[in-house]
Design a protein around this motif. Sequence first.
Motif, short mmCIF file in Angstrom:
data_model
loop_
_atom_site.label_atom_id
_atom_site.label_comp_id
_atom_site.label_asym_id
_atom_site.label_seq_id
_atom_site.Cartn_x
_atom_site.Cartn_y
_atom_site.Cartn_z
N ARG A 7 0.83 -1.21 0.00
CA ARG A 7 0.00 0.00 0.00
C ARG A 7 0.86 1.25 0.00
N PHE A 8 1.94 1.19 0.76
CA PHE A 8 2.87 2.32 0.82
C PHE A 8 3.51 2.57 -0.56
N TYR A 9 3.92 1.47 -1.22
CA TYR A 9 4.55 1.62 -2.54
C TYR A 9 3.56 2.26 -3.52
N GLN A 10 2.29 1.82 -3.44
CA GLN A 10 1.27 2.38 -4.34
C GLN A 10 1.06 3.87 -4.06
N ALA A 11 1.07 4.21 -2.80
CA ALA A 11 0.83 5.61 -2.42
C ALA A 11 1.94 6.52 -2.95
N ILE A 12 3.17 6.06 -2.86
CA ILE A 12 4.27 6.94 -3.31
C ILE A 12 4.44 6.89 -4.82
N ARG B 36 2.36 7.17 -7.24
CA ARG B 36 1.64 8.26 -7.92
C ARG B 36 2.45 9.54 -7.93
N HIS B 37 3.39 9.66 -7.04
CA HIS B 37 4.21 10.87 -6.94
C HIS B 37 5.61 10.66 -7.50
N HIS B 38 5.72 9.59 -8.33
CA HIS B 38 7.01 9.29 -8.98
C HIS B 38 8.11 9.09 -7.96
#
Length: 363
Positions: A16-21, A23-25
Amino acid sequence: MDLQPPPDTALPDRQRFYQAIDRHHLTPLWEVLHALVPSQPQSPCVSAHWPYATVRPFLLASGQVISAEEAVRRVLVLENPALRGQSAITQSLYAGLQLLLPGEIAPSHRHTQSALRFVVEGQGAYTAVNGERATMRPGDFIITPSWTWHDHGHTGQPGDSVDSSGPVVWLDGLDIPLVRFLDAGFAENGAVRSQSVTQPEGTSLARFGHNMAPVRQDAPATLHSPLFSYPYERSREALDTLSRNAPLDPWDGVKLRYVNPVTGGAPVPTMAACMQLLPAGFAGQPSRQTDGAVYSVVEGEGEATITSSTGTSHRFTLSACDHFVVPSWHTLQLASASGCVLFSFSDRPVQQALGLHREERLP
Ligand code: GTQ
């Protein structure tokens, strides 16, 4: 009462953390660190062999498909099988075989990529660099440094003496992938098809090719050699003499590098070139270098055994005019029952300038 979360719930959290970041490249280093900073080079390239018996018919057929003038440079690119579509034989180097037929011209242009030529077959062609022509004979080594005007021509006629009535083929070595990586490529076409000759052939060789240099006219302040052509007869004679008079190197046989006679450095800043002789009966020891190298078999026959750091091994049986590539940090072991001469080039001067070059000579 609070329950301890089971250990594997950490994983979905991470995802989930990887997905969240994402989006911000942003991306986590720890997932790729081992690949980014490997314990030893892990080249994506593979070793490969282009037997001339396979390549030559296609090269001659290319002469029926397009003229040199229309193609600008009629070349079959030697592509590393693991880098298809990239016009690269190693990560930094380009290699191709260029064909020129009697009467043809490859028009004048210049580019920031440095080029070297190694003549494989035929008589009657020349490369013009900075107003001087260099006749191309098999085994000659010729440079066209960065941003110098160059064109190629074949002065033979189809009905000529056998000497110059045939095709001429040479190996082109360029730093195209390196310059592309640096996004530093520029090019221009010449205003004329062939540059005019401003000094007779042999002038550069007389000035710089005899272990002497002009007295008052300082050597030009260039990064490349003032010598454009290194004739085969001289390199061959040097190797012959050394094979008789000096101890053999257990890894290389007799091997010399081409130099800029003014500085002792490489002929062009991005590429080193060497010529070596394996005497009859030579069975070399294995070695590996961080500079992947491209080889052209000049004369004779031999064997090259190339092994990757993961243990994949290929043995190539070599004949005259064959080409092969040894990727970075692959061990190379050379042998020849009847004697063999090899030309090679690599990006060694770049690696040396950056303090990156390593070599390991194995027992
Ligand atoms: O002869 O100038 O094989 O510009 C590739 C690019 C040869 C050349 C190549 C080039 C040349």
